[in-house]
Design a protein around this motif. Structure first.
Motif, PDB file in Angstrom:
ATOM      1  N   PRO A 153       1.202 -11.609   3.959  1.00  0.00           N
ATOM      2  CA  PRO A 153       0.081 -11.081   3.178  1.00  0.00           C
ATOM      3  C   PRO A 153      -0.271  -9.624   3.486  1.00  0.00           C
ATOM      4  O   PRO A 153      -0.674  -8.882   2.584  1.00  0.00           O
ATOM      5  N   GLU A 154      -0.083  -9.195   4.730  1.00  0.00           N
ATOM      6  CA  GLU A 154      -0.393  -7.808   5.086  1.00  0.00           C
ATOM      7  C   GLU A 154       0.550  -6.838   4.372  1.00  0.00           C
ATOM      8  O   GLU A 154       0.111  -5.797   3.878  1.00  0.00           O
ATOM      9  N   ASP A 155       1.840  -7.184   4.336  1.00  0.00           N
ATOM     10  CA  ASP A 155       2.794  -6.326   3.630  1.00  0.00           C
ATOM     11  C   ASP A 155       2.516  -6.328   2.124  1.00  0.00           C
ATOM     12  O   ASP A 155       2.605  -5.286   1.466  1.00  0.00           O
ATOM     13  N   GLN A 156       2.180  -7.485   1.579  1.00  0.00           N
ATOM     14  CA  GLN A 156       1.836  -7.561   0.150  1.00  0.00           C
ATOM     15  C   GLN A 156       0.634  -6.673  -0.156  1.00  0.00           C
ATOM     16  O   GLN A 156       0.627  -5.945  -1.156  1.00  0.00           O
ATOM     17  N   ALA A 157      -0.368  -6.713   0.709  1.00  0.00           N
ATOM     18  CA  ALA A 157      -1.573  -5.891   0.514  1.00  0.00           C
ATOM     19  C   ALA A 157      -1.241  -4.410   0.644  1.00  0.00           C
ATOM     20  O   ALA A 157      -1.765  -3.580  -0.123  1.00  0.00           O
ATOM     21  N   ALA A 158      -0.374  -4.050   1.583  1.00  0.00           N
ATOM     22  CA  ALA A 158       0.007  -2.646   1.765  1.00  0.00           C
ATOM     23  C   ALA A 158       0.735  -2.119   0.528  1.00  0.00           C
ATOM     24  O   ALA A 158       0.483  -0.984   0.083  1.00  0.00           O
ATOM     25  N   ILE A 159       1.612  -2.918  -0.037  1.00  0.00           N
ATOM     26  CA  ILE A 159       2.331  -2.503  -1.246  1.00  0.00           C
ATOM     27  C   ILE A 159       1.351  -2.360  -2.409  1.00  0.00           C
ATOM     28  O   ILE A 159       1.387  -1.368  -3.143  1.00  0.00           O
ATOM     29  N   ALA A 160       0.456  -3.324  -2.560  1.00  0.00           N
ATOM     30  CA  ALA A 160      -0.546  -3.244  -3.633  1.00  0.00           C
ATOM     31  C   ALA A 160      -1.421  -2.004  -3.471  1.00  0.00           C
ATOM     32  O   ALA A 160      -1.741  -1.321  -4.447  1.00  0.00           O
ATOM     33  N   ALA A 161      -1.792  -1.692  -2.233  1.00  0.00           N
ATOM     34  CA  ALA A 161      -2.635  -0.518  -1.980  1.00  0.00           C
ATOM     35  C   ALA A 161      -1.887   0.780  -2.266  1.00  0.00           C
ATOM     36  O   ALA A 161      -2.501   1.782  -2.647  1.00  0.00           O
ATOM     37  N   ALA A 162      -0.566   0.791  -2.089  1.00  0.00           N
ATOM     38  CA  ALA A 162       0.222   2.003  -2.303  1.00  0.00           C
ATOM     39  C   ALA A 162       0.505   2.293  -3.779  1.00  0.00           C
ATOM     40  O   ALA A 162       0.809   3.429  -4.131  1.00  0.00           O
ATOM     41  N   LEU A 163       0.403   1.298  -4.642  1.00  0.00           N
ATOM     42  CA  LEU A 163       0.768   1.481  -6.047  1.00  0.00           C
ATOM     43  C   LEU A 163      -0.002   2.604  -6.742  1.00  0.00           C
ATOM     44  O   LEU A 163       0.613   3.427  -7.439  1.00  0.00           O
ATOM     45  N   PRO A 164      -1.330   2.698  -6.604  1.00  0.00           N
ATOM     46  CA  PRO A 164      -2.022   3.813  -7.265  1.00  0.00           C
ATOM     47  C   PRO A 164      -1.535   5.184  -6.791  1.00  0.00           C
ATOM     48  O   PRO A 164      -1.380   6.106  -7.603  1.00  0.00           O
ATOM     49  N   ALA A 165      -1.275   5.331  -5.514  1.00  0.00           N
ATOM     50  CA  ALA A 165      -0.785   6.609  -4.998  1.00  0.00           C
ATOM     51  C   ALA A 165       0.614   6.908  -5.537  1.00  0.00           C
ATOM     52  O   ALA A 165       0.917   8.056  -5.892  1.00  0.00           O
ATOM     53  N   LEU A 166       1.469   5.903  -5.627  1.00  0.00           N
ATOM     54  CA  LEU A 166       2.806   6.106  -6.189  1.00  0.00           C
ATOM     55  C   LEU A 166       2.721   6.486  -7.670  1.00  0.00           C
ATOM     56  O   LEU A 166       3.466   7.351  -8.132  1.00  0.00           O
TER      57      LEU A 166
END
Length: 141
Positions: free
Chosen positions: A118-131
């Motif tokens: 779940p931590e990696d999933q959350a990190a990827i979700a959090a990075a999407l707007p910046a990407l």
């Protein structure tokens, strides 16, 4: 934490390779898929415009458009204000194929994401707007 361009490129190259491998609908080459995607996104374009946008040769793009036209994925039409100018546009079948390929990719990627903690999933979700902003900043140059 600062991310280097090299680290990002390596990960994105691997991700692009994975996404291309899981797209089997329509058996399109990467160039045909990219050209069809551009036509679906941008609308009708001249062959020369499409070749320039895809960084392909004009003769190569003409051949590709001819093949995709035979397969019913694109059609050529005359420009309304200048009948001498021919435009290429995606057909409904071409757009449907794009949607099927996107669904295949999304499903395969979701299955991979689901295997992460779940931590990696959350990190990827959090990075999407910046990407997304990264991509937008590049396309506005």
């Amino acid at each position: 934490m600062q991310t280097s361009g090299t680290e990002l490129v390596v990960v994105l190259e691997q991700l692009v390779t994975f996404i291309r491998q899981v797209s089997t609908a329509g058996d399109l080459s990467a160039t045909a898929s990219a050209a069809l995607h551009r036509l679906g996104r941008d609308g009708a374009l001249g062959v020369t415009e499409l070749a320039q946008a895809q960084r392909a040769s004009q003769p190569g793009m003409t051949q590709l458009v001819t093949r995709m036209e035979r397969e019913g994925l694109v059609r050529r039409t005359a420009k309304t204000d200048d009948r001498r100018t021919v435009l290429v546009e995606a057909t409904e079948a071409g757009l449907e194929l794009l949607n099927r390929r996107r669904a295949e990719r999304a499903e395969a990627l979701q299955q991979t994401l689901d295997r992460l903690d779940p931590e990696d999933q959350a990190a990827i979700a959090a990075a999407l707007p910046a990407l997304a902003r990264l991509v937008e900043s590049r396309s506005s140059d």
